[in-house]
Design an enzyme around this catalytic site. Structure first.
Site, PDB file in Angstrom:
ATOM      1  N   CYS A  12       0.267   7.359 -11.798  1.00  0.00           N
ATOM      2  CA  CYS A  12       0.532   7.037 -13.208  1.00  0.00           C
ATOM      3  C   CYS A  12       1.674   7.899 -13.734  1.00  0.00           C
ATOM      4  O   CYS A  12       2.297   7.563 -14.740  1.00  0.00           O
ATOM      5  CB  CYS A  12      -0.726   7.209 -14.038  1.00  0.00           C
ATOM      6  SG  CYS A  12      -1.557   8.758 -13.789  1.00  0.00           S
TER       7      CYS A  12
HETATM    8  O1  TXE Z   1      -7.442  -1.171 -11.936  1.00  0.00           O
HETATM    9  P1  TXE Z   1      -8.648  -1.271 -12.940  1.00  0.00           P
HETATM   10  P2  TXE Z   1      -7.285  -1.791 -10.473  1.00  0.00           P
HETATM   11  C1  TXE Z   1      -2.926  -0.381 -12.553  1.00  0.00           C
HETATM   12  C2  TXE Z   1      -1.994  -0.793 -11.428  1.00  0.00           C
HETATM   13  C3  TXE Z   1      -2.864  -1.653 -10.588  1.00  0.00           C
HETATM   14  C4  TXE Z   1      -3.708  -2.343 -11.626  1.00  0.00           C
HETATM   15  C5  TXE Z   1      -5.025  -2.868 -11.125  1.00  0.00           C
HETATM   16  O2  TXE Z   1      -0.930  -1.533 -11.942  1.00  0.00           O
HETATM   17  O3  TXE Z   1      -2.137  -2.584  -9.868  1.00  0.00           O
HETATM   18  O4  TXE Z   1      -3.938  -1.341 -12.592  1.00  0.00           O
HETATM   19  O5  TXE Z   1      -5.726  -1.868 -10.394  1.00  0.00           O
HETATM   20  C6  TXE Z   1     -13.149  -0.246 -12.934  1.00  0.00           C
HETATM   21  N1  TXE Z   1     -15.702  -2.151 -16.942  1.00  0.00           N
HETATM   22  N2  TXE Z   1      -3.512   0.925 -12.330  1.00  0.00           N
HETATM   23  O6  TXE Z   1      -7.856  -3.164 -10.402  1.00  0.00           O
HETATM   24  O7  TXE Z   1      -9.166  -2.654 -12.987  1.00  0.00           O
HETATM   25  C7  TXE Z   1     -12.715  -0.521 -11.515  1.00  0.00           C
HETATM   26  O8  TXE Z   1     -13.821  -0.925 -10.738  1.00  0.00           O
HETATM   27  C8  TXE Z   1     -15.777  -0.946 -16.371  1.00  0.00           C
HETATM   28  C9  TXE Z   1      -2.810   2.015 -12.907  1.00  0.00           C
HETATM   29  O9  TXE Z   1      -7.819  -0.806  -9.511  1.00  0.00           O
HETATM   30  O10 TXE Z   1      -8.228  -0.641 -14.212  1.00  0.00           O
HETATM   31  C10 TXE Z   1     -12.130   0.814 -11.121  1.00  0.00           C
HETATM   32  O11 TXE Z   1     -13.180   1.704 -10.785  1.00  0.00           O
HETATM   33  N3  TXE Z   1     -15.034  -0.583 -15.319  1.00  0.00           N
HETATM   34  C11 TXE Z   1      -3.665   3.221 -13.029  1.00  0.00           C
HETATM   35  C12 TXE Z   1     -11.458   1.282 -12.401  1.00  0.00           C
HETATM   36  O12 TXE Z   1     -12.089   0.546 -13.456  1.00  0.00           O
HETATM   37  C13 TXE Z   1     -14.180  -1.482 -14.817  1.00  0.00           C
HETATM   38  C14 TXE Z   1      -4.529   3.518 -11.836  1.00  0.00           C
HETATM   39  C15 TXE Z   1      -9.954   0.998 -12.446  1.00  0.00           C
HETATM   40  O13 TXE Z   1      -9.761  -0.391 -12.226  1.00  0.00           O
HETATM   41  C16 TXE Z   1     -14.065  -2.775 -15.366  1.00  0.00           C
HETATM   42  C17 TXE Z   1      -5.157   2.322 -11.321  1.00  0.00           C
HETATM   43  C18 TXE Z   1     -14.872  -3.094 -16.479  1.00  0.00           C
HETATM   44  N4  TXE Z   1     -14.815  -4.280 -17.089  1.00  0.00           N
HETATM   45  C19 TXE Z   1      -4.615   1.096 -11.544  1.00  0.00           C
HETATM   46  N5  TXE Z   1     -13.140  -3.451 -14.658  1.00  0.00           N
HETATM   47  C20 TXE Z   1      -2.849   4.451 -13.418  1.00  0.00           C
HETATM   48  N6  TXE Z   1      -1.764   4.283 -14.142  1.00  0.00           N
HETATM   49  O14 TXE Z   1      -3.236   5.558 -13.080  1.00  0.00           O
HETATM   50  C21 TXE Z   1     -12.700  -2.627 -13.691  1.00  0.00           C
HETATM   51  N7  TXE Z   1     -13.331  -1.428 -13.773  1.00  0.00           N
END
Ligand code: TXE
Length: 483
Positions: free
Chosen positions: A287
Site C-alpha cells: 500500500c
Molecule cells: O482485498 P479485500 P483483496 C487491493 C488490491 C487488490 C484488491 C483486492 O488492489 O487487488 O484490493 O484484494 C476480507 N467483510 N488491496 O480481495 O477484499 C478479505 O477476506 C469483512 C490493497 O484481497 O479488501 C481479506 O481478509 N471482511 C490493500 C481482507 O478483507 C472482508 C491490500 C482484504 O480483502 C469482506 C489488499 C467483507 N465483506 C488488497 N470482504 C492495500 N492497499 O494494502 C473481504 N474481506
C-alpha cells in the site's frame, strides 16, 4: 511437517482448540501453481459465530490478566517467531510470492512487533490530574476496548496480523482473526505460536476463509467492540457501513497512490535506487509502493533511461530461488488487474516500458516490472491503485508543480522526495498531504515503533503501530476521587 515441501492440513483455532468445519481451501504457491502449500479450513458463518462467542467468553479473564502475563506471552511468541525466521520466511515466500530475503525480513519484523508490544503491556500508564474543584483528584486510565475483529490482506501475511494482534492482546482485548484467503499459512503459524506461548483459550481465535461469506458476522455482530482492517477501499467502506449502526469502533488502512518526487538536484543513483525499491519491491504489492514518479524536466530523461535499464536487469523468478529480485504476482486475478491497468494506460496515451509476462520453468504469475512514461495526473493509472509492479512517470516543470501533482490524489498514505536541497525537503515534509513522508528513502519501508497511517481515502480511525496503537485498542476512563 516440513513447511518447505509438505502440504499441511490446518484447522481453525477456536477457544484454543483445532476446529475443522466442513470445507477446505487449497493454498497455492504463486511461483509454481502445481505446488499446494496446504489445505486450510474454510469457515462458515457458524464457525465465525463460534469464534466471536469464544472471544467474548475469554474477555473478562484476559482483560484483568496482569501486564506481566500479557508481556510474557508476547515476548515468548516474538522470540519463537524470530528463531524460526528461516522456516517461516520460506513458508511466507512460498504462499505469497515475495522473495526469501523480503519474506524472512517480514517474519523478523513480526517477531520484533510482538516483543515491542509485550513491553508496551507493562507501560500502560494512566494520568493523575488536579481537579478544578478543591479536594478532588482526577485519574485517567486505559481499559481494554473488548472483543476485536482483526481482518488482514494477503500482501504482508505475518507482519500486518502481528501489528494488529500484538497491541490488541497487550492491552487486554480478545481477538477474532480472519486472514486473507490467499495466505492462511503464515496466519496459522502466528496464531499457533501465540497459543503455545501460553495465551489462555479463546483469547485469540483464528477463522480462515472468505471475507465476503463470513464478514457480516465479524463486522456486524453487536458482540464485536472494534474492527481493525487492512485491505481495499471498497471492502473498508463496506465494513464501515456494516459496523456503524452498532457504533463499533473501526480502524481502516486502505489503498495508496503514493508519489515519489525526483528533483533536478537529486543524486541520480539515489533517485533510481529509491524508485526501484519503492515501486517494485515486494512485486509492487504494497500500500506504500511508489506508484507515481513525479520528475522535474531537467533530470527526467536521464532518470527514465537509468531506471528502465535497472528494471531490465532485475531477475524475476521463483520467490524461493536464490538471486531472485522480484517474485511473482500473487494470483491470476491480480495479474489480470495489473495487465488491465497497463492496457488502459496505453489506450489513454502512455507508453509502457517492460510489463511483459515472463516464462519460467514452473507455471507462476510472473510479470516484468513496468514503467509507464508520458502520463499526466488525470490518467487512470495515476488515479487508481494498481497494486502490482507498475509505476508511472509524470514529467513536471519545477518543484511547485511537483508538489501540486503529488497532492492531486484522493489518497494520502505515504509520499517521498529525492533532492539534495534541504529547503525543498523541508517544504515537502510540511506540505505533503500524506500521513508519512520520506526524504531520500523509498515511500515503502517503515519502522515498527512509530505511527503508521494515512489521510483521506487511505485511512480511517486512529493510527496503527508503536505507542500510538494504544489509542484504538483501549478506552479511557476518567475517575473523580474525593478522599
Ligand atoms: O482485498 P479485500 P483483496 C487491493 C488490491 C487488490 C484488491 C483486492 O488492489 O487487488 O484490493 O484484494 C476480507 N467483510 N488491496 O480481495 O477484499 C478479505 O477476506 C469483512 C490493497 O484481497 O479488501 C481479506 O481478509 N471482511 C490493500 C481482507 O478483507 C472482508 C491490500 C482484504 O480483502 C469482506 C489488499 C467483507 N465483506 C488488497 N470482504 C492495500 N492497499 O494494502 C473481504 N474481506
Amino acid at each position: 511437517m516440513n513447511l518447505s515441501t509438505g502440504s499441511a492440513r490446518r484447522s481453525h483455532i477456536i477457544g484454543g482448540k483445532d476446529v475443522s468445519g466442513d470445507a477446505w481451501t487449497p493454498n497455492i504457491n504463486p511461483s509454481d501453481t502445481s505446488d499446494v502449500v496446504g489445505e486450510y479450513a474454510h469457515a462458515s458463518e457458524a464457525d465465525a459465530a463460534a469464534a466471536v462467542e469464544a472471544a467474548c467468553a475469554a474477555l473478562p479473564r484476559w482483560a484483568l490478566a496482569t501486564p506481566q502475563e500479557r508481556a510474557d506471552v508476547l515476548d515468548r511468541a516474538g522470540s519463537e517467531v524470530i528463531a524460526r525466521a528461516d522456516e517461516l520466511g520460506d513458508l511466507l515466500a512460498r504462499e505469497e510470492g515475495k522473495t526469501l530475503p523480503e519474506a524472512r525480513g517480514e517474519v523478523i519484523r513480526a517477531g520484533q512487533i510482538l516483543k515491542f508490544h509485550g513491553g508496551q503491556a507493562l507501560r500502560n500508564a494512566g494520568e493523575i490530574i488536579d481537579s478544578v474543584r478543591p479536594g478532588l483528584e482526577v485519574t485517567v486510565t486505559r481499559e481494554p476496548l473488548g472483543v476485536v475483529s482483526v481482518i488482514t490482506p494477503w500482501n504482508f501475511p505475518i507482519a500486518i496480523p502481528a501489528w494488529k494482534i500484538a497491541p490488541a492482546l497487550a492491552y487486554g482485548n480478545t481477538v477474532v482473526f480472519k486472514p486473507a484467503e490467499l495466505v492462511p499459512g503464515s496466519a496459522w503459524e502466528l496464531a499457533d505460536t501465540l497459543r503455545r506461548a501460553g495465551l489462555p483459550e479463546g483469547v485469540l481465535n483464528l477463522v480462515m476463509g472468505s471475507g465476503r461469506e463470513i464478514g457480516s458476522v465479524l463486522t456486524g455482530s453487536p458482540d464485536i467492540d472494534g474492527i481493525t482492517f487492512t485491505g481495499s477501499v471498497l471492502t473498508g467502506e463496506r465494513i464501515l457501513q456494516t459496523a456503524t449502526p452498532q457504533r463499533t469502533r473501526v480502524q481502516l488502512e486502505m489503498g495508496g497512490k503514493n508519489p515519489l518526487v525526483v528533483l533536478d538536484d537529486a543524486d541520480l543513483d539515489i533517485a533510481v535506487d529509491v524508485a526501484l525499491q519503492g515501486a517494485f519491491g515486494s512485486t509492487g504489492q504494497r500500500c506504500t509502493a511508489s506508484s507515481r514518479l513525479i520528475v522535474t524536466r531537467g533530470i527526467h530523461d536521464r532518470f527514465v533511461a537509468a531506471l528502465s535499464a535497472a528494471m531490465r536487469g532485475w531477475r524475476v523468478d521463483d520467490a524461493r530461488t536464490e538471486g531472485t529480485q522480484m517474485g511473482p504476482v500473487v494470483d491470476a486475478t491480480q495479474l489480470a488487474q495489473d495487465e488491465h491497468y497497463l492496457r488502459t494506460a496505453t489506450t489513454e496515451g502512455g507508453q509502457v516500458i517492460g510489463g511483459e509476462r515472463v516464462e519460467r520453468a514452473a507455471s507462476g504469475h510472473f510479470l516484468a516490472p513496468a514503467l509507464v512514461v508520458g502520463t499526466d495526473s488525470s490518467m487512470t493509472v495515476n488515479r487508481e491503485e494498481v497494486f502490482g509492479p507498475v509505476a508511472s512517470v509524470i514529467e513536471v516543470d519545477d518543484y511547485d508543480e511537483a508538489l501540486a501533482v503529488a497532492n492531486d490524489t484522493e489518497f494520502g498514505l505515504s509520499s517521498g522526495i529525492v533532492t539534495s536541497s534541504l529547503a525543498a525537503a523541508t517544504h515537502f515534509r510540511r506540505h505533503s498531504g500524506a500521513g508519512m513522508v520520506m526524504v531520500n528513502v523509498p515511500t515503502a519501508g517503515v519502522d515498527y515503533h512509530v505511527p503508521f497511517g494515512g489521510r483521506r481515502a487511505s485511512s480511517f480511525g486512529p493510527r496503527e503501530q508503536g505507542t500510538y496503537a494504544r489509542e484504538f485498542f483501549t478506552v479511557a476512563k476518567t475517575a473523580y476521587v474525593k478522599a
